[in-house]
Design a protein around this motif. Sequence first.
Motif, mmCIF file in Angstrom:
data_model
loop_
_atom_site.group_PDB
_atom_site.id
_atom_site.type_symbol
_atom_site.label_atom_id
_atom_site.label_comp_id
_atom_site.label_asym_id
_atom_site.label_seq_id
_atom_site.Cartn_x
_atom_site.Cartn_y
_atom_site.Cartn_z
ATOM 1 N N TRP A 86 0.789 -1.113 -0.009
ATOM 2 C CA TRP A 86 0.226 0.082 0.058
ATOM 3 C C TRP A 86 1.091 1.123 -0.120
ATOM 4 O O TRP A 86 0.672 2.378 -0.793
ATOM 5 C CB TRP A 86 -0.884 -0.049 1.260
ATOM 6 N N ALA A 87 2.124 1.229 0.620
ATOM 7 C CA ALA A 87 2.941 2.327 0.830
ATOM 8 C C ALA A 87 3.580 2.790 -0.389
ATOM 9 O O ALA A 87 3.476 3.872 -1.009
ATOM 10 C CB ALA A 87 3.864 2.111 1.934
ATOM 11 N N VAL A 88 3.935 1.623 -1.291
ATOM 12 C CA VAL A 88 4.660 1.694 -2.526
ATOM 13 C C VAL A 88 3.845 2.446 -3.612
ATOM 14 O O VAL A 88 4.136 3.240 -4.234
ATOM 15 C CB VAL A 88 5.084 0.511 -2.985
ATOM 16 N N ALA A 89 2.449 1.869 -3.538
ATOM 17 C CA ALA A 89 1.294 2.380 -4.467
ATOM 18 C C ALA A 89 1.119 3.917 -4.015
ATOM 19 O O ALA A 89 0.987 4.646 -5.164
ATOM 20 C CB ALA A 89 0.126 1.633 -4.157
ATOM 21 N N GLY A 90 1.017 4.246 -2.730
ATOM 22 C CA GLY A 90 0.844 5.583 -2.464
ATOM 23 C C GLY A 90 1.984 6.538 -3.016
ATOM 24 O O GLY A 90 1.343 7.801 -3.263
ATOM 25 N N LEU A 91 2.969 6.180 -2.800
ATOM 26 C CA LEU A 91 4.148 6.916 -3.231
ATOM 27 C C LEU A 91 4.321 7.098 -4.676
ATOM 28 O O LEU A 91 4.682 8.073 -5.134
ATOM 29 C CB LEU A 91 5.533 6.133 -2.682
ATOM 30 N N ILE A 147 -7.608 -10.368 -0.436
ATOM 31 C CA ILE A 147 -8.595 -9.644 -1.193
ATOM 32 C C ILE A 147 -7.964 -8.398 -1.137
ATOM 33 O O ILE A 147 -7.954 -7.643 -2.090
ATOM 34 C CB ILE A 147 -9.749 -9.834 -0.848
ATOM 35 N N THR A 148 -7.702 -7.878 0.187
ATOM 36 C CA THR A 148 -7.388 -6.524 0.457
ATOM 37 C C THR A 148 -5.906 -6.226 -0.250
ATOM 38 O O THR A 148 -6.030 -4.848 -0.911
ATOM 39 C CB THR A 148 -7.313 -6.294 1.954
ATOM 40 N N GLY A 149 -5.078 -6.997 -0.181
ATOM 41 C CA GLY A 149 -3.721 -6.871 -0.784
ATOM 42 C C GLY A 149 -3.941 -6.493 -2.139
ATOM 43 O O GLY A 149 -2.910 -6.062 -2.719
ATOM 44 N N GLY A 150 -4.845 -7.183 -2.833
ATOM 45 C CA GLY A 150 -5.064 -6.744 -4.414
ATOM 46 C C GLY A 150 -5.339 -5.397 -4.849
ATOM 47 O O GLY A 150 -5.364 -5.156 -6.010
#
Length: 574
Positions: free
Chosen positions: A59-64, A235-238
Amino acid sequence: MRREAAPRPAPARPAPLRAVLLLIALFALVLGVVQLVVGAAPGVPEWVIPVFTLLFWTWAVAGLAAWWRRPTSFLGALLLLGSLAMFAAGVGNLGHPVLEAIAAMFATTLLAVTVHLLLAFPSGRLRGRVPVVTVVLGYVNSIVLQAPLFLLPPDEETLLGVVSTMQSLLGLVVVVAAAVLLVGRLRTADPRNRRVLLPLDLYGILAVLLIPVSGSLLPLLGADPVGVVAAQLAITGGIPIAFLIGVLAGGFSPTVEADALSSWLGVAGSPRSAVEQALARSLGDDSLRVSYWSEAQGVFVDASGAELEEAPGARLREEVRVESRLVGAIDYDGRMVADTEAVRRAGRVLALALDRERLTAELSASNAELGLSRVRLVEAADRERSRIARDLHDGLQVQLVLLALEAQQLAHADGTTAATAAAATGLRRRIDEAAADLRHLVHEVLPSGLIERGLTAAAEDLIDRLDIPATLDSDVDDAALPAATARTAYLIVAESLSNAVKHAGARSVAVRLRQRSGVLEITVGDNGAGGARIAEGGGLKGLADRVDALGGSFELTSAPGAGTRLRAELPCGS
């Protein structure tokens, strides 16, 4: 001649943003490492902490990545908020009472963040009352209704049961509404933007429906609590993975500032389409369209001069003016570009270029109208030829036939002297010659074979009347040819054959008619003296002008002593 594209200036990121993103990345790395070092509490499976940490980092990498590619969008912050929610949910497995309380407090926050992220993607802002209400209810469900579940004492079973039921019902309403909104957005999205929305929206629809129901459905299928948690984590990690797929696929384009856009548009030699492409990439909307204001027509037109109608639905239009004069507009999808001020800034950068292209578009429209008027003139001339040919055939020719019959009757009437009979016979012969000349003239004006049997048969008639060897190769569908195209092709063949026999002294001639991809190709070649040219006032010049009026091409190759080859292409599409 191929022109190499000039390099595009890369959008520069300010140093403070790079520093902030680096600090956030280091902070997320440290938090994850600390979580891994502390490890799971007794009774918690060993795989739980590494999985929570991995999802937190995802999630952090996607946000960055989102923050880097669109600094003014709120999506990066949402994804980072989701990473914190994932981290908070995971620390409850470390065995400390305070951390367990934090995990209980934020147990369902990730679902609200997921709904917010899905409905705000890709612009980063919510548009419309229903999405806003859905997201607000999601946070109310995850924060307000979650608080009593860990604040109330355990002996308040009745109240806890009521709050838990309310939370379940409201959560169901939120996820169903989110799924309906996502399906509706996909259905109404521009095809060029659907590829951007598709990965996250499709997965998001499944995720928001499966996450809340998995807790009740999986136990019925025999899953234990650990299996339920593992399924929900998967599911959430996807969600961030689906987002990263959209980013890496190039759909979630980076934005640039006005100065970089100005440099991009100022590249010398850029084609007109580069302006629209630069804006689409800078604002992150592949469906963006640039239109130009035509003062003569009083409407917006595209680069070719065709009128453009204002698109319905979620598309917005930002008018571009030079001082107070309207020069064009930027049409874009409001769901893809939330920052209208960024569109205005781009419009101000683009104003002068748009004014120049507006004049070009008006000229294109005038050229298009001129081309249509030339086609109408050719068609009108052909109609007039047809009228003249019918009048000659049905009027004057019939009269000549009747006069010839009267002359014949006079020559054979009783009491007619020999001199009178001879004169009547001579008159009949001259009338027959005049009728033959008239039939030849009618054929030149409008060949009956062309009207009755089509271009191929008419070309065969021309070749059959030649005194030299000639061949015809044709694959034309005569029924599909427009009348103006068939008439022009016939005139080209007739003029070429006449020149080959009368002027070039050719020993043979070959004619080829090919119909392909909406184009009729006419090729006539001979082995005569050559040296033909398109002279002003000549037959070839008239044919070249006629072909040009129909939007075709005309090419003559005729070197002295090497024969002549004429090749023309005419549009024959419907």
